[in-house]
Design a protein around this motif. Sequence first.
Motif, mmCIF file in Angstrom:
data_model
loop_
_atom_site.group_PDB
_atom_site.id
_atom_site.type_symbol
_atom_site.label_atom_id
_atom_site.label_comp_id
_atom_site.label_asym_id
_atom_site.label_seq_id
_atom_site.Cartn_x
_atom_site.Cartn_y
_atom_site.Cartn_z
ATOM 1 N N LEU A 105 0.683 -1.317 0.155
ATOM 2 C CA LEU A 105 0.026 -0.017 0.073
ATOM 3 C C LEU A 105 0.994 1.174 0.163
ATOM 4 O O LEU A 105 1.995 1.084 0.543
ATOM 5 C CB LEU A 105 -1.016 0.015 1.229
ATOM 6 C CG LEU A 105 -1.930 -0.915 1.241
ATOM 7 C CD1 LEU A 105 -2.839 -1.082 2.799
ATOM 8 C CD2 LEU A 105 -3.043 -0.788 0.291
ATOM 9 N N ASP A 106 0.487 2.307 -0.588
ATOM 10 C CA ASP A 106 1.171 3.720 -0.625
ATOM 11 C C ASP A 106 0.314 4.359 0.199
ATOM 12 O O ASP A 106 -0.949 4.537 0.339
ATOM 13 C CB ASP A 106 1.059 4.079 -2.039
ATOM 14 C CG ASP A 106 1.788 3.505 -3.161
ATOM 15 O OD1 ASP A 106 3.045 2.754 -2.697
ATOM 16 O OD2 ASP A 106 1.330 3.207 -4.251
ATOM 17 N N PHE A 107 1.104 5.271 1.161
ATOM 18 C CA PHE A 107 0.626 6.431 2.172
ATOM 19 C C PHE A 107 1.374 7.602 1.745
ATOM 20 O O PHE A 107 2.472 7.800 1.516
ATOM 21 C CB PHE A 107 0.414 5.731 3.404
ATOM 22 C CG PHE A 107 1.724 5.827 4.255
ATOM 23 C CD1 PHE A 107 2.073 6.798 5.211
ATOM 24 C CD2 PHE A 107 2.702 4.792 3.985
ATOM 25 C CE1 PHE A 107 3.217 7.033 5.880
ATOM 26 C CE2 PHE A 107 3.989 4.949 4.646
ATOM 27 C CZ PHE A 107 4.161 5.890 5.606
ATOM 28 N N GLU A 108 0.709 8.636 2.183
ATOM 29 C CA GLU A 108 1.248 9.964 2.478
ATOM 30 C C GLU A 108 1.594 10.202 3.950
ATOM 31 O O GLU A 108 0.428 10.069 4.579
ATOM 32 C CB GLU A 108 0.320 11.059 1.645
ATOM 33 C CG GLU A 108 0.439 11.168 0.328
ATOM 34 C CD GLU A 108 1.688 11.238 -0.400
ATOM 35 O OE1 GLU A 108 2.634 11.848 0.226
ATOM 36 O OE2 GLU A 108 1.911 10.793 -1.628
ATOM 37 N N PRO A 109 2.574 10.659 4.410
ATOM 38 C CA PRO A 109 2.727 10.853 5.721
ATOM 39 C C PRO A 109 1.819 11.853 6.390
ATOM 40 O O PRO A 109 1.184 11.805 7.650
ATOM 41 C CB PRO A 109 4.196 11.590 6.012
ATOM 42 C CG PRO A 109 4.937 10.823 4.687
ATOM 43 C CD PRO A 109 3.825 10.767 3.770
ATOM 44 N N ASP A 110 1.633 13.066 5.665
ATOM 45 C CA ASP A 110 0.493 14.072 6.096
ATOM 46 C C ASP A 110 -0.870 13.565 6.112
ATOM 47 O O ASP A 110 -1.651 13.783 7.123
ATOM 48 C CB ASP A 110 0.566 15.219 5.191
ATOM 49 C CG ASP A 110 2.037 16.164 5.326
ATOM 50 O OD1 ASP A 110 2.627 15.835 6.122
ATOM 51 O OD2 ASP A 110 2.118 16.845 4.230
ATOM 52 N N ASP A 111 -1.121 12.721 5.292
ATOM 53 C CA ASP A 111 -2.588 11.996 5.517
ATOM 54 C C ASP A 111 -2.577 10.890 6.689
ATOM 55 O O ASP A 111 -3.525 11.093 7.460
ATOM 56 C CB ASP A 111 -2.853 11.288 4.402
ATOM 57 C CG ASP A 111 -4.262 10.673 4.140
ATOM 58 O OD1 ASP A 111 -5.098 11.342 4.358
ATOM 59 O OD2 ASP A 111 -4.384 9.414 3.887
ATOM 60 N N ALA A 112 -1.378 10.552 7.059
ATOM 61 C CA ALA A 112 -1.490 9.454 8.201
ATOM 62 C C ALA A 112 -1.372 10.201 9.465
ATOM 63 O O ALA A 112 -2.083 10.028 10.216
ATOM 64 C CB ALA A 112 -0.104 8.712 7.877
ATOM 65 N N LEU A 113 -0.777 11.450 9.511
ATOM 66 C CA LEU A 113 -0.754 12.387 10.583
ATOM 67 C C LEU A 113 -2.172 13.049 10.848
ATOM 68 O O LEU A 113 -2.702 13.134 12.168
ATOM 69 C CB LEU A 113 0.293 13.264 10.649
ATOM 70 C CG LEU A 113 1.791 12.883 10.572
ATOM 71 C CD1 LEU A 113 2.726 14.060 10.354
ATOM 72 C CD2 LEU A 113 2.030 12.200 11.859
ATOM 73 N N LEU A 114 -2.854 13.450 9.747
ATOM 74 C CA LEU A 114 -4.158 13.713 9.935
ATOM 75 C C LEU A 114 -5.167 12.641 10.416
ATOM 76 O O LEU A 114 -5.919 12.897 11.433
ATOM 77 C CB LEU A 114 -4.703 14.174 8.579
ATOM 78 C CG LEU A 114 -6.174 14.717 8.447
ATOM 79 C CD1 LEU A 114 -6.122 16.075 9.376
ATOM 80 C CD2 LEU A 114 -6.568 15.138 7.002
#
Length: 281
Positions: free
Chosen positions: A243-252
């Motif tokens: 899976l791909d993820f964006e750190p900013d999205d994970a922190l949100l």
Amino acid sequence: MSDEGEKEEGNKAVLMRIADALDRLAPPPARQISLTSGDAFLWDAANLKSIAPFRPIDIDLLTGIDQQKARLLDNTRRHAKGHAAHDVLLWGSRGMGKSALAKSVVRTAQGYQGSIALVETASDQLENLSALFEILASAPRRFILFIDDIGFSEGSSQPRLLRSMLEGGASQRPDNVRLYVTSNRRHIVPRQMSEQDDPINPRDAVDDQLALSDRFGLRLGFHAASQDDYLAIIARYAEAHDLDFEPDDALLWAKQAGSRSGRMAWQYIVELAGRAGKSLV
């Protein structure tokens, strides 16, 4: 046949019908399970049931708790081999992998020399564990008795019962059993402000409660995840499930959930997989 003979035969027939009816009403006898096979079991206060399949999270996926993982796995391997091993208290922040690790180390140790199985029971079943210990003591293998999220209300007698299991007494656990207990509190029993006002040996009462955790030979703390730890946990899960993820999205996600933990990280992975139309099975 005489009247008395007919009467006796009639009575026998009535008794047989009653016995047949009672047999139909009575529950079937509990199926005896083999403790020499199977990887995990559940104790429901009266019977042992097999947990199948036993598929805890892969120990390599547990991130940010490397020291706790190494020490608990080493202790579990010792016990599986019949060597000296500790009862363990896993305490600390919610969602940081205490329960997952307790199960994963048993699954991992099952791949090494020795025979070991997990037995799980609820934290309100301490009074019924003497019967369980009798069953486990006669089995030719080693067991981890796992009690999750234990806690006691003020005035409960259960802390003394647990202490008796750990240090000796009528309810002491057998040599082939070790207790792995999780708690959100280091000392298990919460300290109350009222203890400060107790006129009868207040210091002794407090010390008696806090000494419970000292009965565990190994005490492992789990602390709240830092931002870096939280992102590292997600990265490990994401890699394992492609899976791909964006750190900013994970922190949100963590900000909206109100906490950063291994549990929140996994829930974010579930969300990512759902968005991508993937299954995590």
